[in-house]
Design a protein around this motif. Structure first.
Motif, PDB file in Angstrom:
ATOM      1  N   UNK A 111      11.176  -7.255  -5.160  1.00  0.00           N
ATOM      2  CA  UNK A 111      10.203  -8.273  -4.776  1.00  0.00           C
ATOM      3  C   UNK A 111       8.773  -7.808  -4.980  1.00  0.00           C
ATOM      4  N   UNK A 112       8.592  -6.498  -5.126  1.00  0.00           N
ATOM      5  CA  UNK A 112       7.255  -5.891  -5.159  1.00  0.00           C
ATOM      6  C   UNK A 112       6.800  -5.738  -6.605  1.00  0.00           C
ATOM      7  N   UNK A 113       5.614  -6.281  -6.933  1.00  0.00           N
ATOM      8  CA  UNK A 113       5.103  -6.118  -8.288  1.00  0.00           C
ATOM      9  C   UNK A 113       4.133  -4.949  -8.408  1.00  0.00           C
ATOM     10  N   UNK A 114       3.697  -4.387  -7.254  1.00  0.00           N
ATOM     11  CA  UNK A 114       2.710  -3.312  -7.319  1.00  0.00           C
ATOM     12  C   UNK A 114       2.814  -2.413  -6.095  1.00  0.00           C
ATOM     13  N   UNK A 115       2.795  -1.101  -6.325  1.00  0.00           N
ATOM     14  CA  UNK A 115       2.630  -0.119  -5.265  1.00  0.00           C
ATOM     15  C   UNK A 115       1.226   0.455  -5.419  1.00  0.00           C
ATOM     16  N   UNK A 116       0.329   0.071  -4.510  1.00  0.00           N
ATOM     17  CA  UNK A 116      -1.088   0.398  -4.649  1.00  0.00           C
ATOM     18  C   UNK A 116      -1.346   1.846  -4.270  1.00  0.00           C
ATOM     19  N   UNK A 117      -2.131   2.528  -5.079  1.00  0.00           N
ATOM     20  CA  UNK A 117      -2.466   3.926  -4.797  1.00  0.00           C
ATOM     21  C   UNK A 117      -3.935   4.100  -4.445  1.00  0.00           C
ATOM     22  N   UNK A 118      -4.642   2.977  -4.214  1.00  0.00           N
ATOM     23  CA  UNK A 118      -6.068   3.066  -3.929  1.00  0.00           C
ATOM     24  C   UNK A 118      -6.489   1.854  -3.102  1.00  0.00           C
ATOM     25  N   UNK A 119      -7.312   2.082  -2.073  1.00  0.00           N
ATOM     26  CA  UNK A 119      -7.642   1.045  -1.095  1.00  0.00           C
ATOM     27  C   UNK A 119      -8.366  -0.144  -1.702  1.00  0.00           C
ATOM     28  N   UNK A 150       2.581   5.861   4.587  1.00  0.00           N
ATOM     29  CA  UNK A 150       2.292   4.458   4.880  1.00  0.00           C
ATOM     30  C   UNK A 150       3.413   3.547   4.394  1.00  0.00           C
ATOM     31  N   UNK A 151       4.018   3.854   3.239  1.00  0.00           N
ATOM     32  CA  UNK A 151       5.125   3.037   2.758  1.00  0.00           C
ATOM     33  C   UNK A 151       6.348   3.203   3.645  1.00  0.00           C
ATOM     34  N   UNK A 152       6.684   4.433   3.981  1.00  0.00           N
ATOM     35  CA  UNK A 152       7.874   4.680   4.794  1.00  0.00           C
ATOM     36  C   UNK A 152       7.691   4.222   6.233  1.00  0.00           C
ATOM     37  N   UNK A 153       6.461   4.207   6.721  1.00  0.00           N
ATOM     38  CA  UNK A 153       6.211   3.649   8.051  1.00  0.00           C
ATOM     39  C   UNK A 153       6.619   2.182   8.096  1.00  0.00           C
ATOM     40  N   UNK A 186      -0.080 -12.296  -3.190  1.00  0.00           N
ATOM     41  CA  UNK A 186      -0.122 -13.266  -2.099  1.00  0.00           C
ATOM     42  C   UNK A 186      -0.153 -12.563  -0.752  1.00  0.00           C
ATOM     43  N   UNK A 187       0.485 -11.397  -0.720  1.00  0.00           N
ATOM     44  CA  UNK A 187       0.666 -10.719   0.560  1.00  0.00           C
ATOM     45  C   UNK A 187       0.940  -9.245   0.327  1.00  0.00           C
ATOM     46  N   UNK A 188       0.610  -8.423   1.307  1.00  0.00           N
ATOM     47  CA  UNK A 188       0.882  -6.999   1.188  1.00  0.00           C
ATOM     48  C   UNK A 188       0.455  -6.263   2.437  1.00  0.00           C
ATOM     49  N   UNK A 189       0.594  -4.962   2.413  1.00  0.00           N
ATOM     50  CA  UNK A 189       0.176  -4.120   3.534  1.00  0.00           C
ATOM     51  C   UNK A 189      -1.173  -3.483   3.221  1.00  0.00           C
ATOM     52  N   UNK A 190      -1.872  -3.132   4.286  1.00  0.00           N
ATOM     53  CA  UNK A 190      -3.155  -2.447   4.140  1.00  0.00           C
ATOM     54  C   UNK A 190      -3.545  -1.888   5.499  1.00  0.00           C
ATOM     55  N   UNK A 191      -4.835  -1.529   5.653  1.00  0.00           N
ATOM     56  CA  UNK A 191      -5.398  -1.170   6.952  1.00  0.00           C
ATOM     57  C   UNK A 191      -6.222  -2.347   7.459  1.00  0.00           C
ATOM     58  N   UNK A 192      -6.380  -2.431   8.779  1.00  0.00           N
ATOM     59  CA  UNK A 192      -7.158  -3.541   9.323  1.00  0.00           C
ATOM     60  C   UNK A 192      -8.608  -3.475   8.863  1.00  0.00           C
ATOM     61  N   UNK A 193      -9.152  -2.260   8.702  1.00  0.00           N
ATOM     62  CA  UNK A 193     -10.528  -2.121   8.260  1.00  0.00           C
ATOM     63  C   UNK A 193     -10.762  -2.722   6.883  1.00  0.00           C
ATOM     64  N   UNK A 194      -9.791  -2.589   5.996  1.00  0.00           N
ATOM     65  CA  UNK A 194      -9.932  -3.182   4.670  1.00  0.00           C
ATOM     66  C   UNK A 194      -9.815  -4.707   4.738  1.00  0.00           C
ATOM     67  N   UNK A 195      -9.011  -5.205   5.653  1.00  0.00           N
ATOM     68  CA  UNK A 195      -8.982  -6.662   5.858  1.00  0.00           C
ATOM     69  C   UNK A 195     -10.344  -7.145   6.335  1.00  0.00           C
ATOM     70  N   UNK A 196     -10.973  -6.390   7.253  1.00  0.00           N
ATOM     71  CA  UNK A 196     -12.311  -6.754   7.720  1.00  0.00           C
ATOM     72  C   UNK A 196     -13.304  -6.804   6.562  1.00  0.00           C
ATOM     73  N   UNK A 241       0.854  -1.174   0.000  1.00  0.00           N
ATOM     74  CA  UNK A 241       0.000   0.000   0.000  1.00  0.00           C
ATOM     75  C   UNK A 241       0.897   1.233   0.000  1.00  0.00           C
ATOM     76  N   UNK A 242       0.691   2.103  -0.975  1.00  0.00           N
ATOM     77  CA  UNK A 242       1.600   3.250  -1.129  1.00  0.00           C
ATOM     78  C   UNK A 242       0.854   4.440  -1.704  1.00  0.00           C
TER      79      UNK A 242
END
Length: 398
Positions: free
Chosen positions: A234-242, A202-205, A255-265, A196-197
């Motif tokens: 290793x990264x194929x995508x830097x996402x600019x939208x939730x 969020x990316x630098x965090x 397969x895996x990435x970063x996001x917010x917990x609310x979007x996982x919900x 998620x970028x």
């Protein structure tokens, strides 16, 4: 926090000193109410007959405005959805006198920016009957976005608690992962990682936490940039939208990435996606989405009443139903309180959610151990924000 990662080779040990101090805080205020309301008589006898409410929690805002307009017989109301904070901010900035907005849902950082430009009013929450936010979420806003005791409120009222960056993964692609950011630097998942970028923070965090630094006050920006550049292959995508990021993980394209917990919900419980998530052992940041009352709102009394309407028991029920995000409550309200009972009662038949209600309630709970290893995502100095933006630009440009 954890020690710096062994993958860092030759990183500079020099620290960055002299960062700007905390933003926000007690920089003044006014001992005048932002709106003329007779708080001895609630709801007020006189209020405007219109409402224009902006919020990126679209379904909740649409329900709230319609329900509120019906109860108070408004002659007209409208809702506005937006994808970036700059939408509402630029609207206020361009026309502070006649912007036409009564209510704004926003992100914490933009409370400070709007307040610096004198574009928002304090919300008199201490005298609003339904506003009840857990101290652990409200106290930081009282400290950072203070208003005078004569007003008894804050410039940003928390209505949703969000943790990021969490690690979200597709359970068909990743089985029983270690709950560490290490997995995002694991060559096993080369070309399967989407980060998620949508902004530099969020990316630098993620890079700061991976290197054992405080993401709000890092001491080595070069180190953060270096590990993010090491990860880049290793990264194929830097996402600019939730939504897109959520769909990538749900489909297994990531397969895996970063996001917010609310979007996982939302992926798990709204869509039934084969995904799961965790707060990394290195930590994360927590923050709140907040409600703002813009200065020169055409219907300020109505807007204040609308905020209080959203904070009723029914308003919170609709918030959870429509957003599947975490409201700013103590844990026991989910596990043993009325809201938890409502979730259990309506989960399957009325709300038609996926998965188990108890699993969702467990996800809403933030344990003491988790809270202790998380950072509040604000304040950040202008220097940190600017350096993060520079790193983000260089890393994502490749």
């Amino acid at each position: 926090m954890v020690n710096r990662r062994d993958v860092i080779k030759g990183a500079s040990a020099a620290s960055i000193a002299g960062l700007a101090g905390c933003l926000g805080g007690d920089d003044g205020g006014t001992d005048v109410r932002p709106v003329e309301i007779d708080f001895d008589n609630w709801p007020p006898d006189e209020y405007g007959d219109g409402l224009n409410a902006w919020n990126w929690y679209v379904e909740w805002n649409e329900w709230g405005a319609e329900d509120f307009a019906e109860e108070y017989d408004l002659s007209n109301y409208s809702t506005e959805a937006y994808s970036t904070p700059t939408d509402w901010f630029s609207t206020l900035q361009a026309n502070q006198e006649n912007h036409g907005i009564d209510h704004i849902g926003a992100f914490t950082e933009w409370v400070h920016r709007a307040r610096e430009e004198d574009m928002i009013e304090p919300i008199p929450i201490d005298e609003m009957p339904n506003v009840d936010v857990a101290d652990q979420y409200l106290d930081p806003h009282r400290e950072m976005f203070w208003s005078d005791d004569g007003v008894g409120g804050v410039y940003g009222l928390p209505h949703s608690v969000v943790i990021s960056p969490i690690v979200m993964y597709n359970t068909d692609e990743v089985e029983d992962p270690p709950e560490s950011l290490d997995i995002l630097w694991d060559e096993e998942y080369a070309d399967q990682i989407s980060m998620m970028a949508h902004h530099g923070g969020i990316l630098c965090t993620a890079g700061a936490l991976y290197t054992g630094q405080d993401p709000n006050d890092p001491d080595d920006f070069d180190e953060i940039q270096e590990v993010l550049e090491q990860q880049r292959d290793l990264v194929f995508n830097y996402a600019d939208e939730h939504e897109t990021q959520m769909q990538l993980v749900m489909s297994g394209d990531a397969a895996i990435g970063t996001h917010t917990d609310g979007r996982a919900f939302r992926a798990m419980y709204n869509h039934g996606g084969d995904v799961d998530w965790f707060i990394p052992e290195e930590g994360a940041t927590w923050g709140t989405d907040v409600i703002l009352l813009p200065r020169n709102a055409p219907n300020p009394v109505t807007a204040t009443m609308y905020i209080d309407h959203l904070f009723t028991d029914l308003g919170w029920e609709k918030f959870v139903e429509t957003t599947v995000y975490r409201p700013p409550f103590e844990n026991d309200e989910f596990t043993d309180g009325a809201l938890g009972d409502t979730i259990r009662e309506k989960w399957d038949d009325e709300w038609e959610k996926h998965g188990d209600a108890e699993d969702f309630i467990d996800d809403l709970v933030i344990t003491d151990e988790e809270f202790d290893r998380m950072y509040h995502n604000w304040p950040r100095s202008d220097d940190v924000i600017d350096r993060y933006d520079e790193i983000w630009t260089e890393v994502t440009a490749g």
